[in-house]
Design a protein around this motif. Structure first.
Motif, short mmCIF file in Angstrom:
data_model
loop_
_atom_site.label_atom_id
_atom_site.label_comp_id
_atom_site.label_asym_id
_atom_site.label_seq_id
_atom_site.Cartn_x
_atom_site.Cartn_y
_atom_site.Cartn_z
N GLU A 121 0.81 -1.21 0.00
CA GLU A 121 0.00 0.00 0.00
C GLU A 121 0.86 1.27 0.00
OE1 GLU A 121 -3.34 0.36 -0.22
OE2 GLU A 121 -3.46 -1.79 -0.58
N GLY A 122 2.14 1.13 0.29
CA GLY A 122 3.01 2.31 0.31
C GLY A 122 3.95 2.37 1.50
N GLY A 123 3.81 1.41 2.42
CA GLY A 123 4.74 1.32 3.54
C GLY A 123 4.56 2.42 4.57
N PHE A 124 5.46 2.40 5.56
CA PHE A 124 5.43 3.37 6.64
C PHE A 124 6.57 4.38 6.49
CE2 PHE A 124 3.14 -0.20 8.43
CZ PHE A 124 2.10 0.40 9.12
N PRO A 125 6.33 5.63 6.85
CA PRO A 125 7.43 6.61 6.85
C PRO A 125 8.32 6.38 8.06
CG PRO A 125 5.45 7.60 7.72
CD PRO A 125 5.07 6.21 7.29
N ASP A 126 9.38 7.16 8.18
CA ASP A 126 10.22 7.09 9.38
C ASP A 126 9.41 7.59 10.56
OD1 ASP A 126 12.28 6.14 7.88
OD2 ASP A 126 13.37 8.03 7.76
N THR A 127 9.17 6.72 11.50
CA THR A 127 8.30 7.02 12.64
C THR A 127 8.69 6.09 13.78
OG1 THR A 127 5.97 7.46 13.21
CG2 THR A 127 6.45 5.37 12.14
N PRO A 128 8.35 6.41 15.04
CA PRO A 128 8.69 5.51 16.14
C PRO A 128 8.14 4.11 15.90
CG PRO A 128 8.02 7.62 17.01
CD PRO A 128 7.78 7.68 15.54
N LYS A 129 8.99 3.12 16.19
CA LYS A 129 8.66 1.74 15.84
C LYS A 129 9.12 0.81 16.96
CE LYS A 129 9.83 -1.64 12.17
NZ LYS A 129 10.66 -1.82 10.95
N VAL A 130 8.21 -0.05 17.42
CA VAL A 130 8.49 -0.96 18.54
C VAL A 130 8.46 -2.40 18.06
CG1 VAL A 130 7.63 -1.86 20.74
CG2 VAL A 130 7.61 0.60 20.32
N LYS A 131 9.45 -3.18 18.47
CA LYS A 131 9.44 -4.62 18.24
C LYS A 131 8.64 -5.26 19.37
CE LYS A 131 10.75 -8.63 16.58
NZ LYS A 131 9.69 -9.30 15.85
N SER A 132 7.51 -5.88 19.04
CA SER A 132 6.62 -6.43 20.07
C SER A 132 6.82 -7.93 20.20
CB SER A 132 5.16 -6.11 19.71
OG SER A 132 4.79 -6.81 18.53
N GLY A 133 5.88 -8.58 20.87
CA GLY A 133 5.99 -10.03 21.06
C GLY A 133 5.91 -10.79 19.76
N VAL A 181 0.98 -1.59 24.48
CA VAL A 181 2.08 -1.91 25.39
C VAL A 181 3.38 -1.30 24.87
CG1 VAL A 181 3.29 -3.75 26.64
CG2 VAL A 181 0.91 -4.08 25.90
N ALA A 182 4.17 -0.72 25.78
CA ALA A 182 5.38 0.01 25.37
C ALA A 182 6.61 -0.54 26.07
CB ALA A 182 5.22 1.50 25.70
N PRO A 183 7.79 -0.33 25.48
CA PRO A 183 9.05 -0.75 26.12
C PRO A 183 9.23 -0.04 27.47
CG PRO A 183 9.40 -0.18 23.80
CD PRO A 183 8.01 0.28 24.15
N PRO A 184 9.93 -0.64 28.41
CA PRO A 184 10.62 -1.95 28.36
C PRO A 184 9.76 -3.09 28.92
CG PRO A 184 11.33 -0.77 30.31
CD PRO A 184 10.30 0.11 29.64
N SER A 185 8.47 -3.08 28.64
CA SER A 185 7.56 -4.11 29.16
C SER A 185 7.98 -5.50 28.68
CB SER A 185 6.13 -3.82 28.71
OG SER A 185 5.69 -2.56 29.17
N ILE A 186 7.49 -6.51 29.42
CA ILE A 186 7.79 -7.91 29.09
C ILE A 186 6.52 -8.57 28.57
CG2 ILE A 186 8.63 -10.13 29.96
CD1 ILE A 186 10.73 -7.94 30.02
N HIS A 187 6.60 -9.12 27.37
CA HIS A 187 5.48 -9.87 26.79
C HIS A 187 5.24 -11.14 27.60
CE1 HIS A 187 3.38 -12.33 23.67
NE2 HIS A 187 2.91 -11.15 23.28
N GLY A 188 4.01 -11.65 27.57
CA GLY A 188 3.70 -12.87 28.32
C GLY A 188 4.55 -14.06 27.92
N SER A 189 5.12 -14.04 26.72
CA SER A 189 6.00 -15.12 26.26
C SER A 189 7.40 -15.01 26.85
CB SER A 189 6.09 -15.11 24.74
OG SER A 189 6.70 -13.89 24.29
N TYR A 211 9.54 -5.90 24.94
CA TYR A 211 9.23 -4.88 23.94
C TYR A 211 10.42 -3.92 23.85
CZ TYR A 211 4.30 -6.34 24.25
OH TYR A 211 3.12 -7.05 24.22
N GLU A 212 10.86 -3.62 22.64
CA GLU A 212 12.02 -2.77 22.45
C GLU A 212 11.79 -1.79 21.31
OE1 GLU A 212 14.89 -5.82 21.54
OE2 GLU A 212 15.70 -5.77 23.57
N TRP A 213 12.30 -0.58 21.46
CA TRP A 213 12.28 0.36 20.35
C TRP A 213 13.26 -0.10 19.28
CZ3 TRP A 213 8.46 3.65 20.08
CH2 TRP A 213 7.87 4.14 21.24
N GLU A 214 12.85 -0.05 18.04
CA GLU A 214 13.76 -0.38 16.94
C GLU A 214 14.90 0.63 16.95
OE1 GLU A 214 14.21 -2.87 13.31
OE2 GLU A 214 13.27 -3.04 15.29
#
Length: 634
Positions: free
Chosen positions: A125-137, A171-179, A183-186
């Motif tokens: 569809e056009g992707g995401f611009p440069d913006t805050p990005k979190v690696k989740s579970g 949910v935001a960093p530095p939270s811990i996923h149930g697994s 959660y970490e900022w890219e």
């Protein structure tokens, strides 16, 4: 960066935050609805064409609850919490997860992508611009500027792309996923390095489509029990007596709350007849469903009995409670209450310490049960029990420790040695600097233990213990785990001269107290002197109180250095040297009623320098955990 500092930094960026449940919080003290929801899901899972394993059902719920709010959070959809509010939340729950509240008032809308399919769709569809990005579970969270029209929350199960906007949170960093993943900022795309970008045209179209879709009239749907959201179960957070009287008891805690209220009323010297009328009226008016009448009366009479015995004058006469035959009939309410409300299981392990012991106890100490631990000299009975007490506190349960063998200072120093880099002799010889002791006392884990561990060195008759128990309940909203060191030093009001009868009375009193408060009681006992001989076979008969102790205890264990042969477990030759030099000691469980664990041998290692117990796994088969042949009636 710890969770509190991260939450405060988010506030500094103008983001709204709230605390969530986290894996460690759930393990220490699950929310009141957790067991009810788990049981419901397990039952519904059995009806599925392809049912999941029980472990998978538990894991799914566990992960879900790790994303649930720890507080009532609706007001924070409209305002940013104050620095004081955030500080208080994370001082109380330092390991709570963090959520950022989303929506127009927050200035952010979040695209939550949980699959490769969702990522591929967005790229096409056009992707995401440069913006805050979190690696989740499972994927990524993209923080975007909220557009100038109303955006609804949306869950797209086909695409695995969810939207979090007004009335939602992420949910935001530095939270811990149930697994267990964090959660970490890219790298290079954290909220501290880059501001949320405006939505691209395709995002605007997607969000508007959601709004149009969610504005359409919804079809009525009858939810099955398995589809009921656990957010619909609203736990009562006001646990003051005013809150209890006003709101009733939280589901899953009705009996515990009733016990707390009864103890409070009787403790205020309100006549028993008036107190019963108040409790009965409260139960019928505020609890849905109410506690079974006969069961509530039994609880009331038991607590009244303990209070009466603790306050009885030498010349006073007690009126026996009226016995009604109806109290011995099962009702659906009584069955459900016993299954849910009365279930208490207190963990005894932290980190990788005593995990095997906890596993062999089926998850910890059970409420309403009496545990008795004996041991040969220098086997570390008190040290092990002190380790267990500290672990219980770190799992968010209070402990009432009647220490009549070692003083409060000795227990304190053992705890401090365990959680610091100093040995027990550094404390015993008073060689530490004052600043070192202060630093240890204010360290994170010791501070938690200090707030929950009550050490009582004063000799008190067991009938007087409820006075202290009620105070702990009033402060912590739950009864304490009770530990006594040791059995022979306990006393009752009767001052019985016959030692056998005196011990019988003490054990009966402890058993009754455990059942009344639905809490575990762990007491240290002695072994007969003949049991100390090398090569001596150990059994339940090794206890000095053999007979009555075998009958009253739900769990019976002995600490010793043993070897196994055809006749059972016998003391090793030179057991004193083995324990002193290697710290190798075995816990032999000779009695374990249903629910309290397994019988057999559990290998432990005592580190005498810091008085810490850990699991020990050895290579040869006779030193690994072995089950005794158990009776079907055990």
């Amino acid at each position: 960066m710890n969770n509190k500092q991260a939450a405060l930094d988010y506030i500094g960026k103008g983001l709204k935050v709230i605390p969530l449940w986290s894996p460690s919080l759930i393990r220490r003290k699950p929310p009141g609805y957790f067991v009810d929801e788990l049981n419901m899901r397990l039952e519904n899972n059995k009806r599925e064409e392809k049912p999941l394993s029980e472990d998978q059902v538990y894991e799914n719920l566990f992960i879900e609850v790790c994303k649930r709010p720890k507080i009532k959070w609706k007001q924070y959809q409209e305002r940013i919490p104050t620095v004081q509010e955030v500080s208080e939340w994370f001082d109380k729950w330092p390991d709570a997860n963090i959520a950022v509240v989303t929506g127009k008032e927050s200035g952010v809308v979040v695209f939550d992508l949980d699959s490769e399919r969702a990522v591929e769709y967005a790229e096409n569809e056009g992707g995401f611009p440069d913006t805050p990005k979190v690696k989740s579970g499972k994927g990524y969270h993209y923080f975007m500027q909220c557009p100038d029209f109303e955006v609804r929350n949306d869950v797209d199960t086909d695409l695995d792309m969810d939207i979090r906007s007004y009335g939602g949170y992420i949910v935001a960093p530095p939270s811990i996923h149930g697994s267990g993943r964090q959660y970490e900022w890219e790298e290079g795309f954290s909220i501290y390095e880059i501001d949320p970008a405006p939505c691209k045209p395709w995002m605007i179209d997607y969000l508007k489509a959601i709004t149009t879709k969610s504005s359409a009239p919804a079809k009525e749907k009858t939810l099955k029990p398995s589809e009921t959201s656990i957010t619909a179960i609203k736990p009562i957070t006001d646990d003051t007596y005013y809150g209890i009287l006003k709101n009733g008891a939280q589901q899953g805690y009705r009996n515990h709350t009733a016990t707390k209220l009864i103890g409070h009323l009787l403790g205020k010297s309100i006549p028993a007849s008036e107190a019963w009328e108040m409790v009965s009226t409260w139960n019928n008016a505020k609890n849905s469903p109410p506690i079974d009448h006969t069961e509530l009366k039994q609880t009331f009479d038991s607590i009244h009995k303990l209070h009466s015995s603790s306050q009885k004058q030498p010349s006073g006469e007690k009126k026996k409670p009226e016995i009604k035959i109806e109290s011995y009939i099962d009702t659906p309410e009584k069955i459900i209450s016993a299954f849910n409300d009365n279930y208490v299981r207190v963990p005894v392990a932290i980190d990788h310490q005593l995990r095997i012991l906890e596993k062999e106890m089926n998850g910890g100490l059970v409420g309403g049960r009496l545990y008795v631990l004996g041991g040969i000299p220098s086997s570390g009975k008190t040290a092990l029990v002190n380790n267990i007490a500290d672990n219980i506190c770190l799992n968010d349960y209070p402990v009432l420790f009647f220490s009549y063998d070692d003083g409060a200072d000795e227990l304190r120093y053992r705890t401090y040695a365990r959680f610091s880099g100093f040995g027990i002799e550094d404390f015993n010889k008073n060689t530490l600097k004052r600043s070192d002791v202060e630093a240890i006392a204010n360290s994170d884990r010791v501070r938690v233990i200090r707030s929950l561990k009550y050490v009582v060195p004063d000799l008190m008759n067991t009938e007087d213990w409820p006075k202290l128990i009620d105070q702990v309940i009033q402060k912590h909203s739950k009864p304490p785990v009770i530990i006594a060191d040791y059995l022979r030093k306990l006393r009752t009001n009767n001052h019985q001269a016959d030692e056998r009868i005196r011990v019988d009375e003490i054990l009966s009193c402890l058993t009754e107290m455990a059942k009344t408060y639905n809490t575990p009681i762990l007491v240290i006992s002695e072994l007969a002197r003949d049991s100390y001989k090398s090569g001596q076979r150990l059994s339940m008969a090794s206890f000095k109180e053999s007979g009555s102790i075998e009958y009253e205890a739900s769990w019976l264990g002995i600490l010793a250095a043993v070897e196994e042969n055809a006749t059972g477990f016998s003391l090793k030759q030179d057991w004193e040297k083995i324990i002193q030099q290697d710290g190798n000691v075995d816990l032999i469980v000779f009695k374990a009623k249903r629910g309290v664990g397994s019988r057999g041998k559990i290998a432990l290692k005592m580190h005498t320098d810091n008085m810490a117990f850990r699991d020990r796994v050895e290579n040869h088969s006779t030193d690994t955990i072995r089950k005794l042949k158990s009776s079907k009636y055990a």
